[in-house]
Structure formats: structure tokens, C-alpha cells
Design a protein around this motif. Sequence first.
Motif, PDB file in Angstrom:
ATOM      1  N   GLY A 103      13.097   9.980 -13.151  1.00 40.81           N
ATOM      2  CA  GLY A 103      11.774  10.269 -12.618  1.00 40.81           C
ATOM      3  C   GLY A 103      11.478  11.718 -12.318  1.00 40.81           C
ATOM      4  N   ASP A 104      12.471  12.610 -12.427  1.00 38.60           N
ATOM      5  CA  ASP A 104      12.132  14.006 -12.171  1.00 38.60           C
ATOM      6  C   ASP A 104      11.449  14.652 -13.366  1.00 38.60           C
ATOM      7  OD1 ASP A 104      14.345  14.174 -13.829  1.00 38.60           O
ATOM      8  OD2 ASP A 104      15.342  15.752 -12.674  1.00 38.60           O
ATOM      9  N   ARG A 105      11.496  13.994 -14.530  1.00 40.00           N
ATOM     10  CA  ARG A 105      10.782  14.508 -15.704  1.00 40.00           C
ATOM     11  C   ARG A 105       9.820  13.467 -16.296  1.00 40.00           C
ATOM     12  NH1 ARG A 105      15.424  16.872 -19.464  1.00 40.00           N
ATOM     13  NH2 ARG A 105      16.433  14.961 -18.736  1.00 40.00           N
ATOM     14  N   LEU A 133      12.007   0.065 -13.013  1.00 39.01           N
ATOM     15  CA  LEU A 133      11.524   1.426 -13.275  1.00 39.01           C
ATOM     16  C   LEU A 133      11.283   2.181 -11.971  1.00 39.01           C
ATOM     17  CD1 LEU A 133       8.972   0.992 -16.196  1.00 39.01           C
ATOM     18  CD2 LEU A 133      10.908   2.576 -16.190  1.00 39.01           C
ATOM     19  N   TRP A 134      10.613   1.545 -11.018  1.00 40.24           N
ATOM     20  CA  TRP A 134      10.276   2.236  -9.784  1.00 40.24           C
ATOM     21  C   TRP A 134      11.466   2.337  -8.834  1.00 40.24           C
ATOM     22  CZ3 TRP A 134       7.380   5.812  -8.144  1.00 40.24           C
ATOM     23  CH2 TRP A 134       7.167   6.021  -6.770  1.00 40.24           C
ATOM     24  N   GLU A 135      12.157   1.231  -8.613  1.00 43.55           N
ATOM     25  CA  GLU A 135      13.227   1.225  -7.611  1.00 43.55           C
ATOM     26  C   GLU A 135      14.465   1.993  -8.065  1.00 43.55           C
ATOM     27  OE1 GLU A 135      14.068  -2.760  -6.329  1.00 43.55           O
ATOM     28  OE2 GLU A 135      12.165  -2.927  -5.207  1.00 43.55           O
ATOM     29  N   THR A 163       0.838  -1.202   0.000  1.00 51.09           N
ATOM     30  CA  THR A 163       0.000   0.000   0.000  1.00 51.09           C
ATOM     31  C   THR A 163       0.872   1.251   0.000  1.00 51.09           C
ATOM     32  OG1 THR A 163      -1.651  -1.225   1.246  1.00 51.09           O
ATOM     33  CG2 THR A 163      -1.876   1.156   1.212  1.00 51.09           C
ATOM     34  N   GLN A 164       1.998   1.177   0.690  1.00 55.36           N
ATOM     35  CA  GLN A 164       2.908   2.319   0.778  1.00 55.36           C
ATOM     36  C   GLN A 164       3.473   2.685  -0.594  1.00 55.36           C
ATOM     37  OE1 GLN A 164       6.149   1.680   3.504  1.00 55.36           O
ATOM     38  NE2 GLN A 164       6.695   3.837   3.607  1.00 55.36           N
ATOM     39  N   ALA A 165       3.907   1.677  -1.346  1.00 52.01           N
ATOM     40  CA  ALA A 165       4.450   1.927  -2.683  1.00 52.01           C
ATOM     41  C   ALA A 165       3.363   2.470  -3.600  1.00 52.01           C
ATOM     42  CB  ALA A 165       5.048   0.648  -3.260  1.00 52.01           C
ATOM     43  N   GLN A 166       2.180   1.897  -3.534  1.00 48.40           N
ATOM     44  CA  GLN A 166       1.076   2.346  -4.374  1.00 48.40           C
ATOM     45  C   GLN A 166       0.712   3.802  -4.061  1.00 48.40           C
ATOM     46  OE1 GLN A 166      -2.617   0.094  -4.093  1.00 48.40           O
ATOM     47  NE2 GLN A 166      -2.789   0.145  -6.310  1.00 48.40           N
ATOM     48  N   GLN A 167       0.709   4.153  -2.779  1.00 52.48           N
ATOM     49  CA  GLN A 167       0.398   5.529  -2.387  1.00 52.48           C
ATOM     50  C   GLN A 167       1.466   6.497  -2.888  1.00 52.48           C
ATOM     51  OE1 GLN A 167      -2.486   6.436  -1.042  1.00 52.48           O
ATOM     52  NE2 GLN A 167      -1.875   8.585  -1.175  1.00 52.48           N
ATOM     53  N   GLY A 215      19.062  -7.202 -14.348  1.00 56.47           N
ATOM     54  CA  GLY A 215      18.852  -8.216 -13.315  1.00 56.47           C
ATOM     55  C   GLY A 215      17.599  -8.047 -12.475  1.00 56.47           C
ATOM     56  N   LYS A 216      16.791  -7.025 -12.777  1.00 58.09           N
ATOM     57  CA  LYS A 216      15.536  -6.820 -12.049  1.00 58.09           C
ATOM     58  C   LYS A 216      14.376  -6.898 -13.013  1.00 58.09           C
ATOM     59  CE  LYS A 216      16.884  -3.700  -8.258  1.00 58.09           C
ATOM     60  NZ  LYS A 216      16.653  -2.361  -7.674  1.00 58.09           N
TER      61      LYS A 216
END
Length: 299
Positions: free
Chosen positions: A69-71, A95-97, A3-7, A88-89
Motif C-alpha cells: 500500500g505504500d505505492r 487487500l485492506w487489512e 465509517t472509520q474504515a471508509q474515512q 483465508g480472507k
Amino acid sequence: MTTQAQQAMLEKVKNEVGFIAALDQSGGSTPKALKAYGIGEEQFSSDEEMFGLVHAMRTRIITSPVFIGDRVLGAILFENTLERDIEGKNSAVFLWENKRIVPFLKVDKGLEADADGVQLMKPIPELDGLLDKANAQNVFGTKMRSVIKTANVEGITALVKQQFDLAKQIIAKGLVPIIEPEVDIHSNSKAQAEALLQAEILKHLNILGTEQLVMLKLTIPDIPNFYQPLITHPNVIKVVALSGGYKRELANQKLSENKGMIASFSRALSEGLYADMSDGEFNGALETAIDGIYAASAT
């Protein structure tokens, strides 16, 4: 996804300035995307080779130091990309991490034949399973595309209903759907189709529950700021624009005339990127593209 990541993803898409990269060319459009990148059909002999080449192209874009991610708020992926790794991911997790870019998944299976001036989506029989896979791999939302060719009331009514019926199924799985009813830029009744489309979308938005949130991906309208009632609707997180075949310069110009609408470009983003470029050339060309699209999205 927690839920934290989704928020955190929701807050980013809702509140930050930027655009969404459409990196979701699927089976039918992949050869065209590779050709534009400088890789002809003679350079692969199977779907597996083709998807490997397009994944390498997407990986080069995503891992570029200028793709951050800043743009770039988010990126839309094809299901095949979701099944592949970057450094490797899992692609969506990377993309997110690594980039703080919100991952979306294209879920439609292509278009039906023309009927009543529109092309509905083909059935998506395995949608629940695909949504479960998306949830397991850190995906925030989905995207599904249908196409409007003419200002036909019956066709547009059916098309919007299909989009919202599927959107509710996606929301029930905890994901945010991007509803994409593209109006063909070459339509001889484009403005009339956009008026019918907006009215129909508003009907469906107005009967959603307060927690049922969607995004909209729309063709840049003929009348600047025409979609303001959708942009400001409480059930709409963001309205994003498709380039629809416009060259990047023209797409950016048209987008900049629409306050609060941001880009979700595919061809216009990758325009001018070629496989045989050096890393310096590639990153420079990509930065030019990102700078222009970001500026047009920030209006």
C-alpha cells in the motif's frame, strides 16, 4: 464497512501518492489476460476453471511482497474475485487489512453495440444488490466503463449522462464511483472527443452536491494536462488514467506529462508477468512494473 474504515480509505486515496491496480478482467477479457500470462485456452475447459486460473494469477500479484500500500493506493476487482478468498480472507478484506490497499469493484456488465460513435454500458439490473454485497465486504468504491469511438456530440452526451445517473445511485449507497468513459486511443478524432467529453463531464460535476464525490478514469489525453479542470474540481477525489492498449513504457511516458493524474493500469501492469516464472523472477518483474508506474503517477 465502518465509517472509520471508509474515512481511512478516503484519506489514503485523496492524499497519498501511488496508483490503482486494475485487476478486474471479466468474462470476455479473461482468456486474453490468461494468454498474456502464458496460459492458453487449451488449459481450461469451463468458465469455473478459467476463473480459478485468473484468480490464482491475481492472488499471486496481490500476495507478492512488492505489491503493498505504500505505492499501490487501490485495486479494482471483478465480482467473481469478490466471491473468492485470498489466504483465508475475503479478497477485498485481505487487500485492506493485510496490504492497506483500497478495494474497488467493477460493476458494469459490458458494452452495448456501437451507436452514435459510442458504446454505452449494458443495463445493470442487479446493481443495488451488488452494491449491498460490496458494502458488506469492505469495498470502498466501484468502477464502470463505457467507450467513445468518435467525436459525436449526441453519443458523448448520452454516455456521460448514463455514467452520472449510475454514479448517483452508487453514491446513495455510500460508495465512491469511478466513472470510466474511455476514449479509444485509435480514434481518428481523439482530441476532439476529449474536448467534448471534458465539457460534458464538467456540466454534470457542477450540479452535484458537495458531498457527492466521484473519481474519473480517463484515457491519457492528446494534450498534456488537458484534464486539469477535472483534477482540481472539488467533487473529484482523483483522476486516474487507463493504459488503453499502450505498452507500459509509452503509457508511463504519456502519463508522466500529466500533473496530478495517476495510473490505473491493467495490461500495462501485468505486462511481462508469466505463470512459469519462479517467485523471484515474478516478484522482480512485478517490482519493475510497480516502480515505473509509481514514478509516472508521482508527477
